[in-house]
Design an enzyme around this catalytic site. Structure first.
Site, PDB file in Angstrom:
ATOM      1  N   ARG A  67       0.866  -1.343  -0.001  1.00  0.00           N
ATOM      2  CA  ARG A  67      -0.099   0.060  -0.029  1.00  0.00           C
ATOM      3  C   ARG A  67       0.889   1.454   0.040  1.00  0.00           C
ATOM      4  NH1 ARG A  67      -4.308  -1.659   3.649  1.00  0.00           N
ATOM      5  NH2 ARG A  67      -2.533  -1.401   5.215  1.00  0.00           N
ATOM      6  N   LYS A 176       3.291 -19.280   7.982  1.00  0.00           N
ATOM      7  CA  LYS A 176       2.211 -19.390   9.143  1.00  0.00           C
ATOM      8  C   LYS A 176       1.954 -18.149   9.709  1.00  0.00           C
ATOM      9  CE  LYS A 176       5.762 -19.966  12.601  1.00  0.00           C
ATOM     10  NZ  LYS A 176       5.457 -18.831  13.530  1.00  0.00           N
ATOM     11  N   HIS A 206      10.087 -22.340   8.545  1.00  0.00           N
ATOM     12  CA  HIS A 206      11.780 -22.041   8.141  1.00  0.00           C
ATOM     13  C   HIS A 206      12.278 -22.973   8.831  1.00  0.00           C
ATOM     14  CE1 HIS A 206      11.448 -19.815  11.743  1.00  0.00           C
ATOM     15  NE2 HIS A 206      12.774 -19.797  11.791  1.00  0.00           N
ATOM     16  N   LYS A 210      16.764 -25.319   7.721  1.00  0.00           N
ATOM     17  CA  LYS A 210      17.736 -25.405   8.681  1.00  0.00           C
ATOM     18  C   LYS A 210      18.748 -26.397   7.960  1.00  0.00           C
ATOM     19  CE  LYS A 210      15.907 -22.521  12.115  1.00  0.00           C
ATOM     20  NZ  LYS A 210      16.678 -21.291  12.628  1.00  0.00           N
ATOM     21  N   ASP A 263       2.341 -20.879  17.995  1.00  0.00           N
ATOM     22  CA  ASP A 263       3.344 -20.065  17.441  1.00  0.00           C
ATOM     23  C   ASP A 263       4.645 -21.101  16.867  1.00  0.00           C
ATOM     24  OD1 ASP A 263       5.028 -18.117  16.364  1.00  0.00           O
ATOM     25  OD2 ASP A 263       6.056 -17.940  18.443  1.00  0.00           O
ATOM     26  N   HIS A 268       7.154 -25.930  13.924  1.00  0.00           N
ATOM     27  CA  HIS A 268       8.597 -26.260  14.098  1.00  0.00           C
ATOM     28  C   HIS A 268       8.831 -27.570  14.944  1.00  0.00           C
ATOM     29  CE1 HIS A 268       8.661 -22.176  12.345  1.00  0.00           C
ATOM     30  NE2 HIS A 268       8.760 -21.658  13.622  1.00  0.00           N
ATOM     31  N   LYS A 366       9.596 -18.109  25.517  1.00  0.00           N
ATOM     32  CA  LYS A 366      10.573 -16.925  25.596  1.00  0.00           C
ATOM     33  C   LYS A 366      11.224 -16.520  26.806  1.00  0.00           C
ATOM     34  CE  LYS A 366       8.622 -16.184  21.106  1.00  0.00           C
ATOM     35  NZ  LYS A 366       9.378 -16.112  20.033  1.00  0.00           N
TER      36      LYS A 366
HETATM   37  C1  BG6 Z   1       9.086 -17.907  14.151  1.00  0.00           C
HETATM   38  C2  BG6 Z   1       8.541 -17.877  15.521  1.00  0.00           C
HETATM   39  O1  BG6 Z   1       8.524 -18.982  13.464  1.00  0.00           O
HETATM   40  O2  BG6 Z   1      10.374 -18.575  14.698  1.00  0.00           O
HETATM   41  C3  BG6 Z   1       8.992 -16.863  16.453  1.00  0.00           C
HETATM   42  O3  BG6 Z   1       7.147 -17.074  15.186  1.00  0.00           O
HETATM   43  C4  BG6 Z   1      10.448 -17.132  17.058  1.00  0.00           C
HETATM   44  O4  BG6 Z   1       8.252 -16.536  17.749  1.00  0.00           O
HETATM   45  C5  BG6 Z   1      11.213 -17.671  15.471  1.00  0.00           C
HETATM   46  O5  BG6 Z   1      11.091 -16.196  17.404  1.00  0.00           O
HETATM   47  C6  BG6 Z   1      12.641 -18.479  16.076  1.00  0.00           C
HETATM   48  O6  BG6 Z   1      13.018 -18.664  14.808  1.00  0.00           O
HETATM   49  P1  BG6 Z   1      14.882 -19.122  14.746  1.00  0.00           P
HETATM   50  O7  BG6 Z   1      15.156 -19.288  13.353  1.00  0.00           O
HETATM   51  O8  BG6 Z   1      15.316 -17.709  15.065  1.00  0.00           O
HETATM   52  O9  BG6 Z   1      14.979 -20.067  15.767  1.00  0.00           O
END
Ligand code: BG6
Length: 514
Positions: A67, A176, A206, A210, A263, A268, A366
């Site tokens: 936008r 996601k 993601h 890795k 999350d 993951h 966290k």
């Molecule tokens: C994301 C989460 O998918 O992965 C985040 O939404 C998290 O909350 C992040 O911090 C961590 O990714 P990485 O690659 O730093 O372990």
């Protein structure tokens, strides 16, 4: 005529020479949500890194759609700054100049038909002047509530369909969260699949990009050493940990009401579980690999009763790395009575012959003691120890730990004799570290995944079925958390709420302190 062994070809075998670098053919990428954080910190730098490694086609085109009232030059500057700040590989002017020639920006909102028509026009122009060959990927780096509208617009403007009778392609990449429970995930999958067939949908997790995560497969299936022990006869339990030291400042908009389980456990951690627990695929053909992941996810259930087998917490203020940090409720944007969990732990059982009775403990949080992601396969004790009891006082369980990050590698822990005249046994570790063993740096997850999208390699992208199965696993825990109690407080910089320790202590086990 009978088919001899030599003539028979496994349809799931992939005969391409995987040692050759894989370079994407002519194509372009369109990013929706190009002004977002992910785009600046991960996507744009990854594209530059791919270009720098010579893995993008010469006429590659990157189009931003947003936008923001930008012109082409503004967009180019944003990409340039993101690359300078976040790219993994050194900045090279010639690489940048070539990439910059293929940058385009289309201004508009998602409900603006004209803007999508302009985008379609831009894509056509790119085919002509950059030779992108009608091959385009659309990256939806936007909140999921915008997916239906963007998909509809892509369909309406003709962007989602490649010219028939050609081998041109159109793909969609989604980030996601893929829904917030099974029901919403099914809705989302249906909407996306109405426009893009499943083989054209690339869902990004993601973690699968890795190197160390892909190494789980190498470790398990390229070696004779581990697989014979990889089962309920020898394994006592598995701990999958994703600990982060960062807090949630600045992320309230996304995280409040979502929490740690949705999350990262839904995606993951359950993917890590799937790769650790699945059976050997008949090949590394994407279909074969995903089939095994689907089978193991279908056999996975959260162990009950959840009051004993799960734990959740929320961080309060504390000290971390010598700094005083606020608690969640004092981070900007979170409701003052937010019950969003920032720590989640749960026990999974994998109901297969291989894993019957072996708990898989998953935890993520966290503001924990430090940033570490690892998979620890903890073995049973030897059935008999022919030593004096005092000799083995310091002997723990054997363990194989896959260190996903940081300090990527694998550690094996076993007992060894302490030098001296007495027989004294103590735990020692044997280490493999990526940093020492290989000279090349690992590419960033997004480099690998973006390249795979452009190559049409779906192995590292969860399918709709995997996503739905993961929600099916998680939903009962979320429902029980919703129905009763609130997250237990834990101080920032610690290893989570006491209930998480009790959860393991009840079974005579304890969490690793990585
Ligand atoms: C994301 C989460 O998918 O992965 C985040 O939404 C998290 O909350 C992040 O911090 C961590 O990714 P990485 O690659 O730093 O372990």
């Amino acid at each position: 005529m009978s088919v001899t062994r030599k003539q028979w070809r496994n349809p799931l075998r992939d005969d391409r020479d995987k040692r050759l670098p894989r370079i994407a053919g002519p194509c372009g990428l369109v990013i929706f949500g190009v002004t977002g954080d992910l785009s600046r910190r991960k996507l744009m730098p990854a594209i530059y890194d791919l270009a720098n490694r010579g893995l993008l086609p010469p006429g590659f085109a990157l189009t931003g759609f947003a936008r923001r009232d930008w012109n082409g030059e503004d967009f180019s500057k944003v990409v340039h700054d993101a690359v300078r700040e976040h790219a993994r590989t050194p900045f090279r002017q010639d690489v940048w100049d070539r990439l910059a020639e293929g940058l385009r920006f289309v201004q508009g909102s998602f409900d603006d038909d004209e803007a999508f028509d302009r985008l379609a026009e831009t894509v056509r122009e790119l085919d002509e002047v950059r030779g992108t060959g009608g091959n385009h990927a659309f990256y939806l780096s936007v909140p999921p509530k915008a997916f239906p509208l963007v998909c509809r617009q892509l369909a309406r403007s003709g962007l989602s369909t490649a010219t028939t009778g050609t081998d041109q392609w159109r793909r969609v990449v989604i980030e996601k969260p893929f829904g917030h429970d099974l029901h919403s995930a099914q809705d989302l999958n249906r909407i996306v699949n109405e426009v893009f067939p499943e083989e054209s949908v690339f869902r990004i997790d993601h973690y699968l990009g890795k190197e160390t995560v892909q190494n789980i497969l190498a470790l398990r299936f390229a070696n004779q050493l581990f697989e014979p022990l990889w089962n309920a006869h020898y394994v006592d339990h598995v701990q999958i940990t994703m600990a982060e030291d960062i807090g949630l400042g600045g992320r309230a908009g996304y995280y409040d009401g979502i929490g740690a389980a949705r999350d990262v456990i839904q995606n993951h951690l359950l993917q890590l579980l799937a790769l650790t627990a699945m059976e050997e695929p008949v090949s590394f053909h994407p279909k074969a690999l995903r089939t095994e992941k689907v089978k193991v996810l279908a056999a996975t259930r959260p162990m009950a009763p959840f009051t004993e087998t799960t734990a959740r917490g929320q961080y309060t203020g504390g000290w971390q790395g010598g700094q005083k940090v606020p608690g969640l409720l004092d981070e900007g944007g979170f409701a003052s009575d937010s019950v969003t969990e920032t720590y989640a732990a749960m026990t999974m059982e994998v109901n297969t012959r291989r894993w019957a009775g072996v708990p898989f403990y998953l935890r993520s949080g966290k503001r924990l003691g430090r940033r570490v992601t690892e998979i620890a396969v903890v073995f049973k004790r030897a059935p008999h120890l022919p030593f004096d009891a005092t000799a083995t006082e310091e002997l723990g369980e054997n363990a194989l730990v896959i260190r996903v990050q940081p300090d990527e590698g694998v550690t094996m822990r076993f007992g060894s004799k302490v030098p001296g005249t007495a027989m004294q046994i103590r735990d020692v570790t044997m280490d493999f570290g990526y940093g020492h063993a290989f000279t090349e740096d690992s590419p960033e997850a997004y480099e690998r995944l973006l390249l795979d999208v452009l190559l049409g390699e779906p192995s590292l992208f969860p399918m709709n079925e995997e996503v739905e199965l993961s929600w099916r696993i998680l939903d009962p825990v979320l429902a029980s958390w919703h129905a009763e109690g609130v997250p237990e407080p834990y101080a920032a910089g610690t290893w989570g709420p006491p209930s998480a320790d009790r959860m393991l202590a009840r079974t005579g086990r304890h969490w690793r302190r990585p």
